[in-house]
Design a protein around this motif. Structure first.
Motif, PDB file in Angstrom:
ATOM      1  N   LYS A 107       0.813  -1.227   0.000  1.00 29.53           N
ATOM      2  CA  LYS A 107       0.000   0.000   0.000  1.00 29.53           C
ATOM      3  C   LYS A 107       0.841   1.270   0.000  1.00 29.53           C
ATOM      4  O   LYS A 107       0.577   2.186  -0.756  1.00 29.53           O
ATOM      5  CB  LYS A 107      -0.891   0.061   1.254  1.00 29.53           C
TER       6      LYS A 107
ATOM      7  N   ASP B 108      -0.076   8.367   4.907  1.00 31.49           N
ATOM      8  CA  ASP B 108       0.101   7.023   5.457  1.00 31.49           C
ATOM      9  C   ASP B 108      -0.506   7.033   6.863  1.00 31.49           C
ATOM     10  O   ASP B 108       0.105   7.525   7.807  1.00 31.49           O
ATOM     11  CB  ASP B 108       1.610   6.723   5.469  1.00 31.49           C
ATOM     12  N   THR B 109      -1.736   6.518   6.980  1.00 29.61           N
ATOM     13  CA  THR B 109      -2.436   6.616   8.268  1.00 29.61           C
ATOM     14  C   THR B 109      -1.850   5.654   9.301  1.00 29.61           C
ATOM     15  O   THR B 109      -1.955   5.886  10.500  1.00 29.61           O
ATOM     16  CB  THR B 109      -3.946   6.346   8.111  1.00 29.61           C
ATOM     17  N   GLY B 110      -1.218   4.571   8.822  1.00 28.72           N
ATOM     18  CA  GLY B 110      -0.591   3.619   9.746  1.00 28.72           C
ATOM     19  C   GLY B 110       0.477   4.303  10.587  1.00 28.72           C
ATOM     20  O   GLY B 110       0.680   3.966  11.758  1.00 28.72           O
TER      21      GLY B 110
ATOM     22  N   ARG C 136       1.278   4.086  14.566  1.00 29.83           N
ATOM     23  CA  ARG C 136       2.632   3.722  15.005  1.00 29.83           C
ATOM     24  C   ARG C 136       3.149   4.760  16.010  1.00 29.83           C
ATOM     25  O   ARG C 136       3.790   4.409  17.006  1.00 29.83           O
ATOM     26  CB  ARG C 136       3.576   3.628  13.791  1.00 29.83           C
TER      27      ARG C 136
ATOM     28  N   ARG D  16       9.260   2.885  12.332  1.00 27.75           N
ATOM     29  CA  ARG D  16       9.362   1.773  11.373  1.00 27.75           C
ATOM     30  C   ARG D  16      10.023   0.548  11.976  1.00 27.75           C
ATOM     31  O   ARG D  16      10.155  -0.478  11.319  1.00 27.75           O
ATOM     32  CB  ARG D  16      10.164   2.204  10.129  1.00 27.75           C
TER      33      ARG D  16
ATOM     34  N   SER E 209       5.310  -2.419  14.941  1.00 20.30           N
ATOM     35  CA  SER E 209       4.194  -2.843  14.080  1.00 20.30           C
ATOM     36  C   SER E 209       3.073  -3.496  14.878  1.00 20.30           C
ATOM     37  O   SER E 209       1.908  -3.114  14.776  1.00 20.30           O
ATOM     38  CB  SER E 209       4.679  -3.821  13.010  1.00 20.30           C
TER      39      SER E 209
ATOM     40  N   ALA F 261       1.380  -1.144  17.313  1.00 22.75           N
ATOM     41  CA  ALA F 261       0.490  -0.201  16.621  1.00 22.75           C
ATOM     42  C   ALA F 261      -0.848  -0.877  16.354  1.00 22.75           C
ATOM     43  O   ALA F 261      -1.920  -0.291  16.540  1.00 22.75           O
ATOM     44  CB  ALA F 261       1.122   0.256  15.312  1.00 22.75           C
ATOM     45  N   SER F 262      -0.781  -2.143  15.943  1.00 27.23           N
ATOM     46  CA  SER F 262      -2.007  -2.901  15.687  1.00 27.23           C
ATOM     47  C   SER F 262      -2.817  -3.034  16.976  1.00 27.23           C
ATOM     48  O   SER F 262      -4.034  -2.858  16.978  1.00 27.23           O
ATOM     49  CB  SER F 262      -1.625  -4.270  15.108  1.00 27.23           C
TER      50      SER F 262
ATOM     51  N   SER G 285      -4.262   0.344  18.112  1.00 29.84           N
ATOM     52  CA  SER G 285      -5.258   0.870  17.169  1.00 29.84           C
ATOM     53  C   SER G 285      -6.655   0.289  17.409  1.00 29.84           C
ATOM     54  O   SER G 285      -7.628   0.763  16.836  1.00 29.84           O
ATOM     55  CB  SER G 285      -4.829   0.601  15.724  1.00 29.84           C
TER      56      SER G 285
ATOM     57  N   GLY H 289      -4.454   2.744   4.487  1.00 30.54           N
ATOM     58  CA  GLY H 289      -4.734   2.290   5.854  1.00 30.54           C
ATOM     59  C   GLY H 289      -5.500   0.989   5.888  1.00 30.54           C
ATOM     60  O   GLY H 289      -5.290   0.099   5.042  1.00 30.54           O
ATOM     61  N   ARG H 290      -6.367   0.869   6.889  1.00 30.72           N
ATOM     62  CA  ARG H 290      -7.153  -0.360   7.067  1.00 30.72           C
ATOM     63  C   ARG H 290      -8.656  -0.093   6.945  1.00 30.72           C
ATOM     64  O   ARG H 290      -9.423  -0.960   6.590  1.00 30.72           O
ATOM     65  CB  ARG H 290      -6.909  -0.963   8.462  1.00 30.72           C
ATOM     66  N   ASP H 291      -9.052   1.138   7.322  1.00 29.73           N
ATOM     67  CA  ASP H 291     -10.480   1.450   7.427  1.00 29.73           C
ATOM     68  C   ASP H 291     -10.841   2.719   6.673  1.00 29.73           C
ATOM     69  O   ASP H 291     -11.822   3.365   6.994  1.00 29.73           O
ATOM     70  CB  ASP H 291     -10.838   1.645   8.909  1.00 29.73           C
TER      71      ASP H 291
ATOM     72  N   ARG I  43      -0.916 -10.121  12.860  1.00 30.69           N
ATOM     73  CA  ARG I  43      -1.401  -8.754  12.719  1.00 30.69           C
ATOM     74  C   ARG I  43      -2.684  -8.731  11.868  1.00 30.69           C
ATOM     75  O   ARG I  43      -3.627  -8.018  12.180  1.00 30.69           O
ATOM     76  CB  ARG I  43      -0.314  -7.879  12.087  1.00 30.69           C
TER      77      ARG I  43
ATOM     78  N   ASP J 288      -6.073  -7.105  13.184  1.00 26.95           N
ATOM     79  CA  ASP J 288      -6.671  -5.978  12.459  1.00 26.95           C
ATOM     80  C   ASP J 288      -8.052  -6.339  11.895  1.00 26.95           C
ATOM     81  O   ASP J 288      -8.940  -5.492  11.827  1.00 26.95           O
ATOM     82  CB  ASP J 288      -5.745  -5.505  11.321  1.00 26.95           C
TER      83      ASP J 288
END
Ligand code: DC
Length: 335
Positions: free
Chosen positions: A129, A146-148, A152, A203, A208, A211-212, A215, A241-243, A292, A296
């Motif tokens: 992504k 980059d919403t992730g 993070r 990063r 990672s 963050a999951s 979130s 992102g995811r959503d 993850r 998620d």
């Protein structure tokens, strides 16, 4: 050097109207781009062959544009092209993103560069992504969010403050005063936590999973989603992102869900990490990715899910360029 584009039309081949419309177009371009005369290097016009009464360049001089170099050219006759049209290209030294201006009959000419567009790009970890959205943003000259990175930064805040990411009450307290900012340097996103640039720090692989985890907490999502919507409200951008398609921008005109087999995503993540000097065994990366995905997809609030109106892209057998071309083509079709 930046090129600001624009166009307008006249109703008749009349000198008076050409003068008036050229002036209107140039004033609108300078206003919308906050341009001063001495920031304009040159103005280049072209007009369709059905206009003879007056040179647009002369109209520009008469309108007070005395500093920039001016030039007018005649366009070839093209069947079916917009009639009585004057096109312009204003070259400037200003580094800001240009605002292109299309008026009157030319209003619908370049919707791809004048319309505000929001693109939602969702998908699981390692689906490509962020690389894809950066390339699309570059091609369309729009912002890339980059919403992730924001989640993070929340996880990093928890680490810094010694708060466990599953401790909802403690996280709620922490999130109240958190200051996350996104700034752009030469079009590249930098993420700030409480005033410090944490773009590299967030990063690190251990961030990672945290963050999951963080979130999934309601207060975190509420605050981050508000921030994301605020950025997307006034700017053309692609959000990864995811959503995004399901929750952040449910009305986005362009939605994509990018995925690939977990084994392929793990391989890609391993190569990406190695370039950054981060070495982690493949099996460990794969296990992290699978865990993850689980977290998620199964959280209660805004889980990772393909929006009903999103295009599904399986990049398992595609390279980055193919994915980017596919998405750009879909956007052009719909614009
Ligand atoms: O895209 P990423 O790997 O940087 O995201 C890190 C985590 O942040 C991800 O596992 C889940 C969360 N996230 C989210 O919940 N919603 C988003 N829009 C983006 C990321």
């Amino acid at each position: 050097m930046k090129a600001i584009r624009g166009a307008t039309t006249v109703d008749f081949d009349s000198g008076e109207q050409i003068r008036e419309r050229v002036k209107e177009l140039l004033l609108e371009i300078t206003k919308q781009n906050a341009l001063k005369q001495d920031e304009i290097v040159c103005i280049i016009f072209s007009n369709t062959t059905d206009l003879h009464s007056f040179y647009p360049a002369k109209a520009a001089r008469e309108a007070g544009f005395v500093v920039p170099a001016l030039f007018s050219a005649l366009e070839p006759e093209i069947n079916g092209a917009l009639e009585k049209c004057i096109r312009v290209m204003v070259l400037t030294d200003k580094e800001e993103k240009p605002v292109h201006v299309y008026l009157h009959g030319a209003k619908n000419l370049r919707k791809d560069i004048t319309q505000k567009i929001n693109i939602a790009l969702d998908g699981p970890a390692g689906s490509g992504k962020s690389t894809v959205s950066k390339l699309i943003a570059e091609k369309l000259d729009i912002l890339c969010l980059d919403t992730g990175a924001m989640y993070r930064a929340c996880a990093l805040k928890c680490i810094n403050e010694g708060v466990t990411c599953t401790d909802e009450k403690a996280v709620d307290r922490l999130i109240k005063d958190i200051n996350i900012e996104v700034r752009y340097k030469n079009g590249v996103q930098r993420t700030y936590l409480d005033g410090a640039d944490v773009s590299e720090k967030i990063r690190e692989p251990q961030i990672s999973m945290l963050a999951s985890t963080v979130s999934a907490i309601a207060s975190v999502r509420k605050k981050m989603v508000e921030l994301q919507r605020k950025i997307a409200e006034n700017t053309s951008c692609i959000l990864d992102g995811r959503d995004i398609g399901t929750n952040v921008l449910p009305d986005a005109k362009f939605k994509f869900y990018l995925s690939a087999k977990p084994e392929i995503r793990a391989k890609r993540r391993q190569s990406e990490n190695e370039i950054k000097g981060i070495f982690q065994p493949y099996e460990e990366i794969l296990a992290d990715i699978i865990k993850r995905d689980e977290q998620d997809k199964n959280r209660k609030i805004a889980p990772l899910k393909q929006a009903k109106d999103a295009y599904f892209v399986d990049s398992s057998e595609m390279n980055i360029e193919e994915v980017v071309d596919y998405i750009i083509n879909k956007i052009q079709e719909k614009i």
